[in-house]
Design a protein around this motif. Structure first.
Motif, PDB file in Angstrom:
ATOM      1  N   VAL A  15      -6.298  77.175  38.587  1.00  0.00           N
ATOM      2  CA  VAL A  15      -7.599  77.399  37.948  1.00  0.00           C
ATOM      3  C   VAL A  15      -7.482  77.297  36.432  1.00  0.00           C
ATOM      4  N   VAL A  16      -6.414  77.877  35.866  1.00  0.00           N
ATOM      5  CA  VAL A  16      -6.235  77.871  34.408  1.00  0.00           C
ATOM      6  C   VAL A  16      -6.130  76.434  33.891  1.00  0.00           C
ATOM      7  N   ILE A  17      -5.443  75.578  34.621  1.00  0.00           N
ATOM      8  CA  ILE A  17      -5.277  74.184  34.219  1.00  0.00           C
ATOM      9  C   ILE A  17      -6.575  73.418  34.460  1.00  0.00           C
ATOM     10  N   GLY A  18      -7.216  73.662  35.581  1.00  0.00           N
ATOM     11  CA  GLY A  18      -8.445  72.954  35.931  1.00  0.00           C
ATOM     12  C   GLY A  18      -9.572  73.211  34.951  1.00  0.00           C
ATOM     13  N   LEU A  19      -9.664  74.429  34.422  1.00  0.00           N
ATOM     14  CA  LEU A  19     -10.739  74.748  33.473  1.00  0.00           C
ATOM     15  C   LEU A  19     -10.605  73.969  32.167  1.00  0.00           C
ATOM     16  N   THR A  20      -9.381  73.547  31.819  1.00  0.00           N
ATOM     17  CA  THR A  20      -9.189  72.807  30.570  1.00  0.00           C
ATOM     18  C   THR A  20      -9.771  71.395  30.650  1.00  0.00           C
ATOM     19  N   TYR A  21     -10.197  70.943  31.824  1.00  0.00           N
ATOM     20  CA  TYR A  21     -10.857  69.646  31.948  1.00  0.00           C
ATOM     21  C   TYR A  21     -12.264  69.687  31.363  1.00  0.00           C
ATOM     22  N   ILE A  22     -12.779  70.888  31.104  1.00  0.00           N
ATOM     23  CA  ILE A  22     -14.097  71.040  30.489  1.00  0.00           C
ATOM     24  C   ILE A  22     -13.932  70.913  28.981  1.00  0.00           C
ATOM     25  N   PHE A  23     -14.722  70.051  28.360  1.00  0.00           N
ATOM     26  CA  PHE A  23     -14.657  69.850  26.910  1.00  0.00           C
ATOM     27  C   PHE A  23     -15.086  71.143  26.220  1.00  0.00           C
ATOM     28  N   GLY A  24     -14.215  71.678  25.382  1.00  0.00           N
ATOM     29  CA  GLY A  24     -14.499  72.916  24.676  1.00  0.00           C
ATOM     30  C   GLY A  24     -13.735  74.107  25.214  1.00  0.00           C
ATOM     31  N   ILE A  25     -13.011  73.917  26.315  1.00  0.00           N
ATOM     32  CA  ILE A  25     -12.189  74.998  26.868  1.00  0.00           C
ATOM     33  C   ILE A  25     -10.740  74.529  26.888  1.00  0.00           C
ATOM     34  N   GLY A  26      -9.920  75.208  26.107  1.00  0.00           N
ATOM     35  CA  GLY A  26      -8.501  74.905  26.075  1.00  0.00           C
ATOM     36  C   GLY A  26      -7.744  75.914  26.922  1.00  0.00           C
ATOM     37  N   SER A  27      -6.435  75.906  26.783  1.00  0.00           N
ATOM     38  CA  SER A  27      -5.620  76.785  27.620  1.00  0.00           C
ATOM     39  C   SER A  27      -5.854  78.263  27.304  1.00  0.00           C
ATOM     40  N   ALA A  28      -6.049  78.600  26.040  1.00  0.00           N
ATOM     41  CA  ALA A  28      -6.253  80.007  25.670  1.00  0.00           C
ATOM     42  C   ALA A  28      -7.565  80.536  26.238  1.00  0.00           C
ATOM     43  N   LYS A  29      -8.637  79.775  26.099  1.00  0.00           N
ATOM     44  CA  LYS A  29      -9.930  80.222  26.642  1.00  0.00           C
ATOM     45  C   LYS A  29      -9.904  80.261  28.157  1.00  0.00           C
ATOM     46  N   ALA A  30      -9.199  79.315  28.777  1.00  0.00           N
ATOM     47  CA  ALA A  30      -9.103  79.306  30.238  1.00  0.00           C
ATOM     48  C   ALA A  30      -8.393  80.561  30.734  1.00  0.00           C
ATOM     49  N   GLU A  31      -7.317  80.955  30.071  1.00  0.00           N
ATOM     50  CA  GLU A  31      -6.613  82.183  30.446  1.00  0.00           C
ATOM     51  C   GLU A  31      -7.496  83.402  30.231  1.00  0.00           C
ATOM     52  N   GLN A  32      -8.255  83.397  29.138  1.00  0.00           N
ATOM     53  CA  GLN A  32      -9.163  84.505  28.842  1.00  0.00           C
ATOM     54  C   GLN A  32     -10.218  84.636  29.944  1.00  0.00           C
ATOM     55  N   ILE A  33     -10.765  83.514  30.396  1.00  0.00           N
ATOM     56  CA  ILE A  33     -11.769  83.531  31.466  1.00  0.00           C
ATOM     57  C   ILE A  33     -11.176  84.109  32.743  1.00  0.00           C
ATOM     58  N   CYS A  34      -9.974  83.660  33.094  1.00  0.00           N
ATOM     59  CA  CYS A  34      -9.325  84.157  34.317  1.00  0.00           C
ATOM     60  C   CYS A  34      -9.024  85.644  34.230  1.00  0.00           C
ATOM     61  N   GLN A  35      -8.635  86.129  33.058  1.00  0.00           N
ATOM     62  CA  GLN A  35      -8.364  87.555  32.895  1.00  0.00           C
ATOM     63  C   GLN A  35      -9.645  88.367  33.014  1.00  0.00           C
ATOM     64  N   GLN A  36     -10.735  87.881  32.393  1.00  0.00           N
ATOM     65  CA  GLN A  36     -11.998  88.613  32.446  1.00  0.00           C
ATOM     66  C   GLN A  36     -12.515  88.734  33.867  1.00  0.00           C
ATOM     67  N   LEU A  37     -12.348  87.680  34.661  1.00  0.00           N
ATOM     68  CA  LEU A  37     -12.849  87.686  36.040  1.00  0.00           C
ATOM     69  C   LEU A  37     -11.788  88.139  37.033  1.00  0.00           C
ATOM     70  N   SER A  38     -10.631  88.566  36.544  1.00  0.00           N
ATOM     71  CA  SER A  38      -9.482  89.013  37.355  1.00  0.00           C
ATOM     72  C   SER A  38      -9.137  88.014  38.455  1.00  0.00           C
ATOM     73  N   ILE A  39      -8.986  86.750  38.036  1.00  0.00           N
ATOM     74  CA  ILE A  39      -8.522  85.693  38.942  1.00  0.00           C
ATOM     75  C   ILE A  39      -7.030  85.524  38.694  1.00  0.00           C
ATOM     76  N   PRO A  40      -6.194  85.596  39.733  1.00  0.00           N
ATOM     77  CA  PRO A  40      -4.748  85.459  39.539  1.00  0.00           C
ATOM     78  C   PRO A  40      -4.386  84.092  38.950  1.00  0.00           C
ATOM     79  N   ALA A  41      -3.355  84.064  38.112  1.00  0.00           N
ATOM     80  CA  ALA A  41      -2.965  82.833  37.418  1.00  0.00           C
ATOM     81  C   ALA A  41      -2.481  81.753  38.367  1.00  0.00           C
ATOM     82  N   GLU A  42      -1.900  82.159  39.504  1.00  0.00           N
ATOM     83  CA  GLU A  42      -1.330  81.157  40.416  1.00  0.00           C
ATOM     84  C   GLU A  42      -2.344  80.625  41.430  1.00  0.00           C
ATOM     85  N   ARG A  43      -3.583  81.111  41.402  1.00  0.00           N
ATOM     86  CA  ARG A  43      -4.592  80.652  42.366  1.00  0.00           C
ATOM     87  C   ARG A  43      -5.033  79.224  42.054  1.00  0.00           C
TER      88      ARG A  43
END
Length: 125
Positions: A15-43
């Motif tokens: 999920v963290v890698i897939g979110l970076t395909y959106i223009f304007g979301i890099g790796s830091a924001k993708a990790e932040q989104i996953c942490q806020q929604l409590s989505i595991p990093a390996e999902r």
């Protein structure tokens, strides 16, 4: 395949890698989104439920400027500089480097392919 902010997210990636395909979301924001929604990093994206995808979509719409809006804002900023006639705007208008790089050599990305000048002779010693 999850579709978020008008972009198809690859299903077999994390999920963290897939979110970076959106223009304007890099790796830091993708990790932040996953942490806020409590989505595991390996999902993986294909393991997300429809409810998870909906939560991600709503969070991105609410807190981030992405894709079309972001591209439009960047284009308007450049257009504003060009309309003002400031130095940076003139460099954008002429297609030259904006941030002080040298142009005697290099700058081929901005200037395009080198064009030979007809009738110019090489200096011989």
């Amino acid at each position: 395949m999850a579709r978020i902010a008008g972009v198809n997210i690859p299903t077999n990636k994390r999920v963290v890698i897939g979110l970076t395909y959106i223009f304007g979301i890099g790796s830091a924001k993708a990790e932040q989104i996953c942490q806020q929604l409590s989505i595991p990093a390996e999902r993986r994206v294909n393991e997300l439920s429809d409810d998870d995808v909906l939560k991600i979509r709503e969070l991105i719409d609410r807190e981030f400027r992405v894709e079309g809006d972001l591209r439009r804002e960047l284009a308007m900023n450049i257009k504003r500089l060009m309309d003002l006639g400031c130095y940076r705007g003139l460099r954008h208008r002429r297609g030259l480097p904006v941030r002080g790089q040298r142009t005697h050599t290099n700058a081929r990305t901005r200037k395009g392919k080198a064009v030979a000048i007809a009738g110019k002779k090489k200096v011989t010693r």
